[in-house]
Design a protein around this motif. Structure first.
Motif, PDB file in Angstrom:
ATOM      1  N   GLY A 188     -93.899 -77.901 -46.715  1.00 54.17           N
ATOM      2  CA  GLY A 188     -95.349 -77.982 -46.895  1.00 54.17           C
ATOM      3  C   GLY A 188     -96.136 -77.141 -45.915  1.00 54.17           C
ATOM      4  N   THR A 189     -95.521 -76.799 -44.792  1.00 56.32           N
ATOM      5  CA  THR A 189     -96.192 -75.943 -43.803  1.00 56.32           C
ATOM      6  C   THR A 189     -95.434 -74.628 -43.623  1.00 56.32           C
ATOM      7  OG1 THR A 189     -94.996 -77.016 -41.991  1.00 56.32           O
ATOM      8  CG2 THR A 189     -97.193 -77.886 -42.535  1.00 56.32           C
ATOM      9  N   GLY A 190     -94.420 -74.397 -44.422  1.00 57.74           N
ATOM     10  CA  GLY A 190     -93.575 -73.222 -44.270  1.00 57.74           C
ATOM     11  C   GLY A 190     -94.035 -72.033 -45.087  1.00 57.74           C
ATOM     12  N   CYS A 191     -93.172 -71.047 -45.131  1.00 56.68           N
ATOM     13  CA  CYS A 191     -93.450 -69.788 -45.827  1.00 56.68           C
ATOM     14  C   CYS A 191     -93.449 -70.006 -47.339  1.00 56.68           C
ATOM     15  CB  CYS A 191     -92.401 -68.749 -45.438  1.00 56.68           C
ATOM     16  SG  CYS A 191     -92.592 -67.195 -46.322  1.00 56.68           S
ATOM     17  N   ALA A 192     -94.544 -69.613 -47.959  1.00 60.62           N
ATOM     18  CA  ALA A 192     -94.681 -69.800 -49.405  1.00 60.62           C
ATOM     19  C   ALA A 192     -93.880 -68.783 -50.206  1.00 60.62           C
ATOM     20  CB  ALA A 192     -96.153 -69.733 -49.797  1.00 60.62           C
ATOM     21  N   LEU A 193     -93.396 -67.707 -49.574  1.00 58.77           N
ATOM     22  CA  LEU A 193     -92.560 -66.763 -50.321  1.00 58.77           C
ATOM     23  C   LEU A 193     -91.328 -67.461 -50.875  1.00 58.77           C
ATOM     24  CD1 LEU A 193     -92.504 -63.443 -48.226  1.00 58.77           C
ATOM     25  CD2 LEU A 193     -93.893 -63.998 -50.224  1.00 58.77           C
ATOM     26  N   VAL A 194     -90.816 -68.444 -50.132  1.00 59.62           N
ATOM     27  CA  VAL A 194     -89.620 -69.168 -50.561  1.00 59.62           C
ATOM     28  C   VAL A 194     -89.915 -69.982 -51.820  1.00 59.62           C
ATOM     29  CG1 VAL A 194     -87.909 -70.900 -49.885  1.00 59.62           C
ATOM     30  CG2 VAL A 194     -88.780 -69.280 -48.183  1.00 59.62           C
ATOM     31  N   THR A 195     -90.954 -70.770 -51.787  1.00 54.54           N
ATOM     32  CA  THR A 195     -91.282 -71.662 -52.900  1.00 54.54           C
ATOM     33  C   THR A 195     -91.805 -70.917 -54.120  1.00 54.54           C
ATOM     34  OG1 THR A 195     -91.918 -73.335 -51.297  1.00 54.54           O
ATOM     35  CG2 THR A 195     -92.632 -73.698 -53.542  1.00 54.54           C
ATOM     36  N   LEU A 196     -92.563 -69.849 -53.884  1.00 53.45           N
ATOM     37  CA  LEU A 196     -93.291 -69.221 -54.983  1.00 53.45           C
ATOM     38  C   LEU A 196     -92.612 -68.009 -55.610  1.00 53.45           C
ATOM     39  CD1 LEU A 196     -96.882 -69.483 -53.515  1.00 53.45           C
ATOM     40  CD2 LEU A 196     -95.811 -70.927 -55.242  1.00 53.45           C
ATOM     41  N   GLY A 214     -95.190 -65.321 -63.193  1.00 53.35           N
ATOM     42  CA  GLY A 214     -96.623 -65.582 -63.173  1.00 53.35           C
ATOM     43  C   GLY A 214     -97.488 -64.461 -63.707  1.00 53.35           C
ATOM     44  N   ASP A 215     -98.781 -64.720 -63.653  1.00 53.94           N
ATOM     45  CA  ASP A 215     -99.748 -63.736 -64.111  1.00 53.94           C
ATOM     46  C   ASP A 215     -99.923 -62.636 -63.057  1.00 53.94           C
ATOM     47  OD1 ASP A 215    -101.388 -64.784 -62.090  1.00 53.94           O
ATOM     48  OD2 ASP A 215    -102.689 -65.860 -63.468  1.00 53.94           O
ATOM     49  N   GLN A 216    -100.706 -61.644 -63.405  1.00 52.28           N
ATOM     50  CA  GLN A 216    -100.903 -60.489 -62.531  1.00 52.28           C
ATOM     51  C   GLN A 216    -101.489 -60.896 -61.187  1.00 52.28           C
ATOM     52  OE1 GLN A 216     -99.690 -57.605 -63.267  1.00 52.28           O
ATOM     53  NE2 GLN A 216    -100.488 -56.442 -61.552  1.00 52.28           N
ATOM     54  N   HIS A 217    -102.409 -61.840 -61.187  1.00 46.61           N
ATOM     55  CA  HIS A 217    -103.038 -62.285 -59.941  1.00 46.61           C
ATOM     56  C   HIS A 217    -102.007 -62.873 -58.980  1.00 46.61           C
ATOM     57  CE1 HIS A 217    -106.225 -63.719 -57.314  1.00 46.61           C
ATOM     58  NE2 HIS A 217    -105.569 -64.860 -57.249  1.00 46.61           N
ATOM     59  N   LEU A 218    -101.124 -63.720 -59.486  1.00 46.14           N
ATOM     60  CA  LEU A 218    -100.093 -64.325 -58.646  1.00 46.14           C
ATOM     61  C   LEU A 218     -99.121 -63.266 -58.143  1.00 46.14           C
ATOM     62  CD1 LEU A 218     -98.697 -66.719 -57.330  1.00 46.14           C
ATOM     63  CD2 LEU A 218     -97.616 -67.224 -59.529  1.00 46.14           C
ATOM     64  N   LYS A 219     -98.715 -62.369 -59.015  1.00 45.44           N
ATOM     65  CA  LYS A 219     -97.817 -61.282 -58.597  1.00 45.44           C
ATOM     66  C   LYS A 219     -98.452 -60.447 -57.487  1.00 45.44           C
ATOM     67  CE  LYS A 219     -95.500 -60.610 -63.053  1.00 45.44           C
ATOM     68  NZ  LYS A 219     -94.127 -60.888 -62.754  1.00 45.44           N
ATOM     69  N   GLU A 220     -99.737 -60.144 -57.627  1.00 43.52           N
ATOM     70  CA  GLU A 220    -100.418 -59.323 -56.621  1.00 43.52           C
ATOM     71  C   GLU A 220    -100.534 -60.062 -55.287  1.00 43.52           C
ATOM     72  OE1 GLU A 220    -104.057 -58.212 -58.549  1.00 43.52           O
ATOM     73  OE2 GLU A 220    -103.058 -56.706 -59.798  1.00 43.52           O
ATOM     74  N   ALA A 269     -89.948 -67.555 -57.656  1.00 45.37           N
ATOM     75  CA  ALA A 269     -89.688 -67.649 -59.097  1.00 45.37           C
ATOM     76  C   ALA A 269     -90.991 -67.727 -59.890  1.00 45.37           C
ATOM     77  CB  ALA A 269     -88.811 -68.859 -59.394  1.00 45.37           C
ATOM     78  N   ALA A 270     -91.961 -68.475 -59.374  1.00 44.42           N
ATOM     79  CA  ALA A 270     -93.245 -68.597 -60.072  1.00 44.42           C
ATOM     80  C   ALA A 270     -93.959 -67.250 -60.136  1.00 44.42           C
ATOM     81  CB  ALA A 270     -94.134 -69.626 -59.380  1.00 44.42           C
ATOM     82  N   ALA A 271     -93.891 -66.484 -59.047  1.00 42.11           N
ATOM     83  CA  ALA A 271     -94.530 -65.169 -59.038  1.00 42.11           C
ATOM     84  C   ALA A 271     -93.847 -64.240 -60.031  1.00 42.11           C
ATOM     85  CB  ALA A 271     -94.499 -64.570 -57.637  1.00 42.11           C
ATOM     86  N   GLY A 272     -92.525 -64.340 -60.122  1.00 39.60           N
ATOM     87  CA  GLY A 272     -91.796 -63.514 -61.079  1.00 39.60           C
ATOM     88  C   GLY A 272     -92.196 -63.781 -62.517  1.00 39.60           C
TER      89      GLY A 272
END
Length: 196
Positions: free
Chosen positions: A102-110, A117-123, A112-115
């Protein structure tokens, strides 16, 4: 009696902070408006005073979750003045980071979702990768391979953290963190080899 602008801004910020934590813990699809508002001590009906939609909140929370990691990495680099890259590696691949998504790096959690996701999330995700790469490259600016080393370091750290969090066997999880940290630090100029 109406809320002041400062109260409204504080309430909005509280909801955004909670949503950013939830995004890091659960990803972008799970946090529900009712639960977020309840945790913030606000009514579900008050949500639309702060955000036009759940999508708007999640987009802003995702950006916040991604960018908050930069300050953590910068702090870790400053803590180890002699070997700042090793400081980042140690902080990132720490058990505390693994155990506190919950306080860590969001690259780990996000990732797959970014892959998906929409253009905004990818950016937003891409921008955070670029920010981390710039930070890591700057730590090894004397090296002609600094950018390549930054890419290897970031990829290994994010991958190791993802696997360590997803592993049921605590010993294997610990081993992943330690081994990847040790191997990355061996690649870091000026860092003494870790004693086994």
């Amino acid at each position: 009696m109406g809320h002041s602008k400062a109260d409204k801004a504080a309430s909005r910020d509280r909801v955004l902070q909670i949503a950013a934590r939830k995004v890091r813990e659960e990803g972008v699809t799970r946090p529900g408006i009712a639960d977020l508002m309840k945790e913030a001590g606000l009514t579900h009906g008050g949500f639309y005073k702060h955000f036009a939609s759940r999508d708007e909140l999640i987009a802003q929370a995702t950006e916040l979750a991604l960018t908050e990691g930069t300050a953590n990495m910068e702090r870790a680099a400053r803590k180890n003045e002699e070997a700042p890259r090793a400081g980042v590696i140690d902080a990132y691949l720490a058990e505390r980071h693994r155990d506190s998504p919950g306080t860590g790096c969001a690259l780990v959690t996000l990732g797959a979702a970014a892959g998906r996701g929409d253009q905004h999330l990818k950016e937003a995700y891409e921008q955070q990768i670029r920010t981390y790469l710039d930070l890591l490259t700057g730590l090894d600016e004397d090296s002609e391979d600094a950018r390549a080393e930054a890419m290897v370091t970031l990829s290994a750290m994010v991958g190791a953290m993802l696997m360590a969090r997803a592993t049921a066997d605590r010993d294997l999880s610990d081993e992943l963190l330690k081994t990847v940290a040790d191997q990355l630090k061996r690649r870091t100029p000026g860092t003494p080899a870790t004693a086994d």
